[in-house]
Write an enzyme that holds these catalytic residues in place. Structure first.
Site, PDB file in Angstrom:
ATOM      1  N   LYS A   1       0.834  -1.206   0.000  1.00  0.00           N
ATOM      2  CA  LYS A   1       0.000   0.000   0.000  1.00  0.00           C
ATOM      3  C   LYS A   1       0.874   1.264   0.000  1.00  0.00           C
ATOM      4  O   LYS A   1       2.098   1.182   0.188  1.00  0.00           O
ATOM      5  CB  LYS A   1      -0.919  -0.039   1.228  1.00  0.00           C
TER       6      LYS A   1
ATOM      7  N   TYR B   1     -12.217  -2.841  -2.939  1.00  0.00           N
ATOM      8  CA  TYR B   1     -12.709  -2.897  -1.561  1.00  0.00           C
ATOM      9  C   TYR B   1     -14.236  -2.890  -1.486  1.00  0.00           C
ATOM     10  O   TYR B   1     -14.797  -2.550  -0.441  1.00  0.00           O
ATOM     11  CB  TYR B   1     -12.121  -1.745  -0.743  1.00  0.00           C
TER      12      TYR B   1
ATOM     13  N   PHE C   1     -15.370   3.111   7.676  1.00  0.00           N
ATOM     14  CA  PHE C   1     -14.016   3.526   7.283  1.00  0.00           C
ATOM     15  C   PHE C   1     -13.806   3.492   5.773  1.00  0.00           C
ATOM     16  O   PHE C   1     -12.702   3.746   5.295  1.00  0.00           O
ATOM     17  CB  PHE C   1     -12.967   2.650   7.982  1.00  0.00           C
TER      18      PHE C   1
ATOM     19  N   ASN D   1      -1.730  -0.331   7.327  1.00  0.00           N
ATOM     20  CA  ASN D   1      -1.198  -1.660   7.659  1.00  0.00           C
ATOM     21  C   ASN D   1      -0.360  -2.269   6.537  1.00  0.00           C
ATOM     22  O   ASN D   1      -0.244  -3.471   6.410  1.00  0.00           O
ATOM     23  CB  ASN D   1      -2.316  -2.599   8.147  1.00  0.00           C
TER      24      ASN D   1
ATOM     25  N   HIS E   1      -1.724  -5.500   1.356  1.00  0.00           N
ATOM     26  CA  HIS E   1      -2.951  -6.279   1.160  1.00  0.00           C
ATOM     27  C   HIS E   1      -2.587  -7.670   0.668  1.00  0.00           C
ATOM     28  O   HIS E   1      -1.632  -7.829  -0.101  1.00  0.00           O
ATOM     29  CB  HIS E   1      -3.840  -5.600   0.104  1.00  0.00           C
TER      30      HIS E   1
ATOM     31  N   GLU F   1      -9.273 -10.709  -7.818  1.00  0.00           N
ATOM     32  CA  GLU F   1      -8.350  -9.575  -7.664  1.00  0.00           C
ATOM     33  C   GLU F   1      -7.274  -9.592  -8.743  1.00  0.00           C
ATOM     34  O   GLU F   1      -6.908  -8.535  -9.278  1.00  0.00           O
ATOM     35  CB  GLU F   1      -7.747  -9.584  -6.253  1.00  0.00           C
TER      36      GLU F   1
HETATM   37  P1  DAT Z   1      -7.481  -7.489   5.382  1.00  0.00           P
HETATM   38  O1  DAT Z   1      -6.747  -6.371   4.683  1.00  0.00           O
HETATM   39  O2  DAT Z   1      -6.637  -8.112   6.458  1.00  0.00           O
HETATM   40  O3  DAT Z   1      -8.056  -8.515   4.435  1.00  0.00           O
HETATM   41  P2  DAT Z   1     -10.200  -6.490   5.730  1.00  0.00           P
HETATM   42  O4  DAT Z   1     -10.517  -7.100   4.412  1.00  0.00           O
HETATM   43  O5  DAT Z   1     -11.080  -6.778   6.877  1.00  0.00           O
HETATM   44  O6  DAT Z   1      -8.692  -6.827   6.184  1.00  0.00           O
HETATM   45  O7  DAT Z   1     -10.149  -4.903   5.581  1.00  0.00           O
HETATM   46  C1  DAT Z   1      -9.561  -4.304   4.441  1.00  0.00           C
HETATM   47  C2  DAT Z   1      -8.758  -3.116   4.875  1.00  0.00           C
HETATM   48  O8  DAT Z   1      -9.632  -2.125   5.430  1.00  0.00           O
HETATM   49  C3  DAT Z   1      -7.734  -3.387   5.975  1.00  0.00           C
HETATM   50  O9  DAT Z   1      -6.516  -3.883   5.486  1.00  0.00           O
HETATM   51  C4  DAT Z   1      -7.573  -2.046   6.611  1.00  0.00           C
HETATM   52  C5  DAT Z   1      -8.976  -1.447   6.495  1.00  0.00           C
HETATM   53  N1  DAT Z   1      -9.744  -1.660   7.730  1.00  0.00           N
HETATM   54  C6  DAT Z   1     -10.308  -2.815   8.149  1.00  0.00           C
HETATM   55  N2  DAT Z   1     -10.919  -2.660   9.318  1.00  0.00           N
HETATM   56  C7  DAT Z   1     -10.756  -1.357   9.653  1.00  0.00           C
HETATM   57  C8  DAT Z   1     -11.153  -0.548  10.752  1.00  0.00           C
HETATM   58  N3  DAT Z   1     -11.873  -1.049  11.764  1.00  0.00           N
HETATM   59  N4  DAT Z   1     -10.777   0.761  10.748  1.00  0.00           N
HETATM   60  C9  DAT Z   1     -10.062   1.283   9.735  1.00  0.00           C
HETATM   61  N5  DAT Z   1      -9.659   0.579   8.654  1.00  0.00           N
HETATM   62  C10 DAT Z   1      -9.986  -0.718   8.625  1.00  0.00           C
HETATM   63 MG    MG Z   2      -9.612  -8.430   3.083  1.00  0.00          MG
END
Ligand code: DAT
Ligand code: MG
Length: 148
Positions: free
Chosen positions: A9, A49, A57, A112, A115, A126
């Site tokens: 990212k 996403y 968020f 974080n 991805h 994807e």
């Molecule tokens: P991952 O990236 O581990 O697959 P996810 O699909 O649940 O996680 O979420 C996608 C992204 O969205 C994640 O990398 C960071 C953001 N995200 C997830 N939960 C969040 C939250 N509670 N607050 C802010 N950003 C968040």
């Molecule tokens: Mg995810």
């Protein structure tokens, strides 16, 4: 052979972490079959996403992922979707183990670092979304017999 999609990212690219992250992937024994530095359009971010479009968020997430270049990769290997997620670590860096990418480099869920596709099905979607067929290279690594 299974394939997965990983994407460093804008925070990871901005912190000069492309090299260290790609090193981990290569050292693990994973084959990189596609890679590119690119900017992300709002359209691409929204589609990628899409499953999170109703989450509070979502706006921040799209703003973040379009805020600077990302480094997108397609990786190939046995069970590479699960192995890729293990290398990436848990979504929240506070819960990611040391030794994982998020565990070693990240501090907050909003930034974080990387991805990784969460299933074979989402990996297929994807990869098709981010890469054209002719951007994926078919080749063999000479050391594959020491990995498998
Ligand atoms: P991952 O990236 O581990 O697959 P996810 O699909 O649940 O996680 O979420 C996608 C992204 O969205 C994640 O990398 C960071 C953001 N995200 C997830 N939960 C969040 C939250 N509670 N607050 C802010 N950003 C968040
Ligand atoms: Mg995810």
């Amino acid at each position: 052979m299974e394939r997965t999609f990983l994407m460093i990212k804008p925070d990871g690219v901005g912190r000069n972490l492309i090299g260290p992250i790609v090193s981990r992937i290569e050292q693990k024994g994973i084959k990189i079959v596609g890679a590119k530095l690119m900017t992300v359009s709002e359209d691409l971010a929204t589609t990628h996403y899409g499953e999170h479009s109703e989450r509070p968020f979502f706006g921040e997430l799209v703003d973040f992922i379009t805020s600077g270049p990302v480094f997108a990769m397609v990786l190939e290997g046995e069970n590479v979707v699960e192995i890729g997620r293990t290398l990436v670590g848990k979504t929240n860096p506070a819960e990611s183990a040391p030794g994982t990418i998020r565990g070693d480099y990240g501090m907050t869920v909003g930034k974080n670092i990387i991805h990784g596709s969460d299933s074979v099905e989402s990996a297929e979607k994807e990869i098709a979304l981010w890469f054209k067929e002719d951007e994926l290279i078919d080749y063999s690594l000479v050391n594959a017999s020491w990995v498998y």
